[in-house]
Design a protein around this motif. Structure first.
Motif, PDB file in Angstrom:
ATOM      1  N   ASP A 102     -11.717   1.532   2.319  1.00  0.00           N
ATOM      2  CA  ASP A 102     -12.305   1.557   0.976  1.00  0.00           C
ATOM      3  C   ASP A 102     -12.499   0.133   0.453  1.00  0.00           C
ATOM      4  O   ASP A 102     -13.531  -0.194  -0.130  1.00  0.00           O
ATOM      5  N   ASP A 103     -11.492  -0.686   0.663  1.00  0.00           N
ATOM      6  CA  ASP A 103     -11.593  -2.072   0.210  1.00  0.00           C
ATOM      7  C   ASP A 103     -12.734  -2.808   0.907  1.00  0.00           C
ATOM      8  O   ASP A 103     -13.452  -3.600   0.302  1.00  0.00           O
ATOM      9  N   ARG A 119       0.811  -1.215   0.000  1.00  0.00           N
ATOM     10  CA  ARG A 119       0.000   0.000   0.000  1.00  0.00           C
ATOM     11  C   ARG A 119       0.841   1.261   0.000  1.00  0.00           C
ATOM     12  O   ARG A 119       0.438   2.286  -0.491  1.00  0.00           O
ATOM     13  N   ALA A 157      -8.813  -7.818   7.300  1.00  0.00           N
ATOM     14  CA  ALA A 157      -8.246  -6.908   6.293  1.00  0.00           C
ATOM     15  C   ALA A 157      -6.780  -6.601   6.592  1.00  0.00           C
ATOM     16  O   ALA A 157      -5.969  -6.459   5.678  1.00  0.00           O
ATOM     17  N   ALA A 159      -7.362   3.252   2.686  1.00  0.00           N
ATOM     18  CA  ALA A 159      -7.418   2.239   1.626  1.00  0.00           C
ATOM     19  C   ALA A 159      -8.060   0.956   2.133  1.00  0.00           C
ATOM     20  O   ALA A 159      -8.895   0.339   1.455  1.00  0.00           O
ATOM     21  N   LEU A 160      -7.694   0.565   3.329  1.00  0.00           N
ATOM     22  CA  LEU A 160      -8.286  -0.631   3.936  1.00  0.00           C
ATOM     23  C   LEU A 160      -9.799  -0.479   4.055  1.00  0.00           C
ATOM     24  O   LEU A 160     -10.567  -1.400   3.743  1.00  0.00           O
TER      25      LEU A 160
END
Lengths: 330, 330, 330, 330
Positions: D297-298, C328, D323, D294-295
C-alpha cells in the motif's frame, strides 16, 4: 528358489494411514494374520519388526515363540524413534536431554530384542531429528549429540549392527541425516565397527541420489552397507511403491552394484500399499527383483564392467536393452 | 521395417554447446555431413529443420534440392523464436511490440518453408517467453499477446499445423506456456483447427507430468496431439537423453496411449548427446522404441485396457513384467 | 563502508551464453572494460579470475600489473577443470589417465597463479566429473582418483587453500561431489589442512540443502568453510540469480550462521545475469546482503541463538518479521 | 484493523496426524475449544468447516447456532471427498459408479450446508482422484466424469460458488486436477458461472507455479479466482507452513496481484502446525500478511506496475528492498 534373501516389514500386511485418512485405508490386522500372510508369500524369507509396534520387553518371549514357529527369520528391528508423540521434536538429537536419554535407551533395548530374536541388526532412522523452519535448529549441536548417542549405543553390544537409514525429509521438512554423504560422515565420526548405513532406495531417489552410486560409496568407505530397503517412487517424495514401477534401469544398476560389492545381507521391501493388496505388491516386488537379478546373472558381471569402465553413456544400457528384448533388435 | 515413423533434428548430428563449454563439445559438421549421417541410420525416415539455423528464404531451394535427393522427409520446421539474441526478452509475448511483430513474421515464414518442403507442421516453442524474477512480468498481458499472435499466424495458412511445444522452464526460469493444461488453454483460446500441441516427453517429465496422461489429454480435448519429441531425463531438468534410459515403464505407457488414441504422426527424437556419438544415441532410441512397441503389440491393447479400467495399482504392470521377462517368473 | 568483503567473478561483466543462444546474450567485453566496471561498483572489493579464461602462464605478469593498478584484490582463482572440450569426460576423475594428470597439473598451476596474485585460494569445481547415464561410471574408482588427486595437489603448496565447490548436477546429470556431506567426506579422506570446502548458495539449494546448515557443518567438522558463492535460484536448478530474490529468509539465516561461526573470508556473488545489466545485479546483491547483515547486527546474535536453542518453529522468524516491518505489528 | 478478511480451517486448532504418528501429535480438542481459540485471535474474521468432520445434516442447526454466537463467519465448506476410506479410489472420477454418485451427493450437501451457514462457497479438492502407478488410470474417462460431475453439482444451486482446489499430488502420487492450467480447462469445460478455482499457495509452489501468475491467470480467463489458501512450503511438497517463512518475495508478489485483480474474497490460512501452537502460527501468518500488504500500500500499485511492464529482472525487487530496509541503502 529366490535369487536373494527377501524380507518385508511385518506391518506392511496391516493397513496404512496418512494425514487425511486418519481412520486408516484398511482395517488393521492382527499379528498372527500378518505372520500368516507373510508365510504365504513364496520367496519371502524374513520379516522386519518395529520396536513398540511389534515388539517390547513384555511380549518378547511370545513374539519369539510365534515367529520361531514359522519358516521366517527376523531380519532387523527398527527402533521406534519416530512413531510416537514424545519423539516429535527429535530423538538422539532432541533439544530436551531426557528425550535424548530415552532415545539412547530405546536403541539399546532394540539391540537387546534383535539379539534375542536372532537378527543381529537394528535399523536407526532419525525421522524426527531435524527441523521444519529456518532459524529452528542449532546444527552443530545436533551433530555432537548424534555422534555421542550413536557411539554410546554401539558400545552397548558390538555384536549387533546399527544400520543408519538416512532420509532427506519427512516427517520433518529437513532431517539432519539426509544423504549418503552425511551418513558416512556420521559413521566415520562414530568410528565403531558396528555402525554402518543402509540404503532405502526411495530415500536415495528423493535426495537425487542414484542408489547404485550410494551403495557403492557405503561399500567403498569401509564396507558399511549393512541393510537394504527396496521400493520405488516418483523421485520427489518417499512414495514407497512397488520396485521396478518407475525407475527400472536405475533399479537394475543398483542390483548390479550389490553383486559387484558382494553385498550378502537382506533385501527388504519397504512399501506402503495404501490402496493395494500388500501381498500382491510384495510378491510382484520379489518377481521384478528376481527377474532383474537373473538378467544380470545371464549377462555376467564382466561385460557390464568393461563397458562402464570406458565411461561411454548408453553403452552398457545397450546390453540391458538386448537382454530385456531378446530377438527383437540387434 | 521400423514400427513407427522416426525422425530427428538434423542439428543433432552437429556438436553441442552449453553455458560452460562455449567452444562446443565437438567440432561442428556441415549440412551435408549431417544429412549423410541421418541417411545412414536404419529406421530413420525424416529430419526436423530449425528455422534460420538450417533453412531461410535464401537457401530454401538448395535445402529442398538436397533433402529431396535423400530418402528423408522433412517432418517439422521449428520456428526460431529462441536461438538468437534478439529473442532474449521473448517472442510472441515480448514486451517490445517490434519483437512481437518479428516473431509473428518468423512463424509465418516458417509455415511457408514447411509448406514448400512438404512438412505441413511448424513447431512453436516459446522458450524465451516467460520471466526469471518475481515482479518481472504482466501475466495477463502476455496471454493476450500469445492468443492474438498464434491466432493471427494460424490464419496465415490453415494447411500448416502449428504444434505448440510447452516447457516449464529453460532458458527462462519460468515459461508462460509451461504445462499441458496451459497448452490446451492456449489452443482453445485460439480456436483454430490448425493450432494444437506436441509432447516433448522430457518437458512433460520436468513438469511432473506423466507423458501418457498429457498425450491422452491433448487427444481428449479435440484431437490436438500434432507432434512428438521423444527423449528422457532425470525428472527435474530437460536433460534430453536417450529414450528408455531412466523412465522405462512411463515410456512404455506413453507408447501404449499413442496407439490407443491412434496417433499417426512422427516420432522424433529430440536428444542432446553432448559427449556421445549422436548416431549411436538415435539408433539406440529407435531400438528401444521399436522393442517397446513390439512388446505392446504382442500384449494387445485390450488386456491392458481392461486392467487399467479397474484402476488397480500394479495390475497392468504385471503384464509388462511378464512380457519383459518371459519364462522367468509366473 | 560495506558490511562484508564483497567479490564477483570478473567474467560476470562480460556476456553469457547458453545451449540455445550460442552467439551470446550480449557482446563480450574486454578484460579492461570488465575491470573498470568492477571498480565502479561501490562496495566491491575483489574479483575472481577463472584459469585460462582470465589468467595463464603467459599473461600472468600483465594481469597482475593491471589488477594492482586498481583497488581490487584477487579473491580466488577458479581452476579450469570444466570450461573446455578436453574436460568433457572429467578432470581429476576422468577415465583417461592423461586427462587426470592434466587436471592435477591445472590445479597446481592455478595454485601458483593464486600465490602470485596474492589470493591464497583456489576454487576446485568438479563440474565435468560425474556421469549422465546409469551404468556409466565406476563410482569407487572415481573416489579413489578424487582423493589421490586432491591430496597430491594440496601438497604442492600448503600455503594455498583448495576450496571444493560441490554441485549436485550440471553440466553432468550427476556430479560425484554433489553435496556438503560428500564434500566433507572428500576433505576428511585427503586429511590436509589446506583442503576445505566452499558454499555456493545456489548449489546448496539445488541439493535441497539449507545453506545455513551446510555452512555450519563445514565449520563443525574442522573449520573447513574456505569461501562463498552467493546467489539465489528457484530451488531445482542453478539459476544463478540475484541474492534475496527468492529465498530471503533462508539467506538471512545463512548470513546469521556466517557470523556465528566467525567466517572471515570473501563474500563473492556468482550470478549469471543473461538478460540484465551485470553491474546492477551485483550492486543490488551487495545492498540486499548489506541490509540483511545490518538487520542481524541490530537484532544481536544472542536473541536469535536463545530462540533457536529452544527449537520452536517460527519463534526466531518472529524476530526477523519485527525487524523487517518495524512499527507495523507487535 | 486487519488489512484483509482472514480465515482459517477450524480444524487447525485441533491436533494433527501423519502416516507415522497415528496417535496424533497432540490431543484432539473439542469443537467449542477450537471455536474459542479462533475467536481469541485478533484479526481472524472467519473459519472454514470441513464436511463430515465439522458439519453434517444432523449437527447443522447446532453448528449454526454456536458459530452465530461468535463474531466469526463461515468462509467455505470443504466438501469431504478425501478424508474417509470410501474415497480411496477417487470421488467424482472414481472407477466405481456408486462412489461417483456419492461424491456428487456430497458436494450438493456441502452446498446446502454452505448456503444455510451463509458462506456461499464450497471448496472442491479432488485429492483422491488420480493414480499412483503408470497404467492405472483411463485419463480421458476421468475427465469426462469430472466435467459431468462438476456441471451437475453446479446446477444444484447457482448461488453457491464451487472453488476447485488443484493439487499436483498427495494423497495420490498424481492427481488429475493438478495445475492452474488444468483447473481452467475444467472450469471452461463446465461452462457454469459458479464454477471457478482457488489458489492454495503451497499447491501452486509444489507444481513449480508462481502463485502470482496462477492467480492472474484465473482472473484473466473470466474472473475465476473464488478463494485462497495461504501457506508456504519448501517447494517440493505441501508442507503447509506459516506464510512468509520460505518464499517471502513470491508471497509479496502474490499479494500485489491480488490487489491488482481486485480480489475481494477471503484470505484463509491452510497450515498444518504439527509441532507448533496453531494459534501462534495463525497469528504470525496474519501479521506477516498484514505487514506485506501495508508495504505494498505504501509503495502504491503504479510504481510496481510500470517497473514490471518494462520487464527488467530485479527492477521492481529494488523497490521491495528499499521498502523492507528503509534508510539502510539507497
Amino acid at each position: 528358489m529366490a535369487r536373494a534373501p527377501y524380507s518385508a516389514p511385518l506391518g506392511v500386511f496391516s493397513g496404512f494411514y496418512d494425514r487425511y485418512v486418519t481412520e486408516g485405508y484398511q482395517d488393521p490386522t492382527s499379528f498372527d494374520q500378518q505372520l500368516r500372510t507373510a508365510e504365504g508369500i513364496a520367496g519371502l524369507a524374513g520379516v522386519e519388526l518395529v520396536g513398540r509396534s511389534n515388539v517390547d520387553d513384555a511380549n518378547l518371549p511370545e513374539v519369539k515363540r510365534r515367529i520361531s514357529a514359522t519358516r521366517l527369520k527376523v531380519t532387523t528391528i527398527i527402533a521406534d524413534l519416530w512413531a510416537h508423540r514424545h519423539w516429535q521434536h527429535g530423538s538422539l538429537a532432541a533439544p530436551d536431554g531426557r528425550t535424548r536419554a530415552l532415545a539412547r535407551d530405546e536403541i539399546r533395548r532394540s539391540m537387546d530384542w534383535a539379539a534375542e530374536l536372532g537378527s543381529g541388526t537394528v535399523s536407526v532412522w532419525f525421522g524426527q531429528d531435524g527441523y521444519d523452519y529456518v532459524f529452528q535448529a542449532d546444527y552443530g549441536r545436533a551433530w555432537t549429540w548424534l555422534v555421542e548417542g550413536m557411539s554410546e549405543c554401539a558400545a552397548h553390544n558390538p555384536g549387533v549392527k546399527l544400520a543408519i537409514e538416512y532420509k532427506i525429509k519427512e516427517p520433518r521438512t529437513h532431517c539432519f541425516v539426509g544423504t549418503v554423504g552425511k551418513t558416512l560422515l556420521l559413521i566415520q565420526a562414530c568410528a565403531k565397527a558396528n555402525v554402518g548405513g543402509m540404503i532405502d532406495v526411495g530415500h536415495a531417489l528423493a535426495a537425487y541420489e542414484n542408489p547404485a552410486e550410494s551403495a557403492a560409496l557405503l561399500d567403498h568407505f569401509g564396507k558399511r552397507l549393512f541393510y537394504l530397503h527396496l521400493n520405488d517412487n516418483w523421485r520427489l517424495w518417499d512414495d514407497d511403491m512397488m520396485v521396478g514401477s518407475v525407475h527400472l534401469p536405475e533399479y537394475i544398476e543398483f542390483l548390479y552394484w550389490l553383486r559387484r560389492i558382494r553385498y550378502a545381507g537382506w533385501y527388504a521391501f519397504d512399501v506402503y500399499p495404501y490402496r493395494e493388496d500388500p501381498a500382491f505388491i510384495i510378491e510382484e516386488s520379489i518377481r521384478w527383483t528376481d527377474s532383474c537379478i537373473a538378467l544380470l546373472d545371464d549377462l555376467g558381471e564382466d561385460k557390464i564392467r568393461s563397458a562402464l569402465e570406458r565411461g561411454t553413456g548408453g553403452e552398457a544400457l545397450r546390453l540391458i536393452r538386448r537382454a530385456l528384448f531378446p530377438g527383437r533388435a540387434e
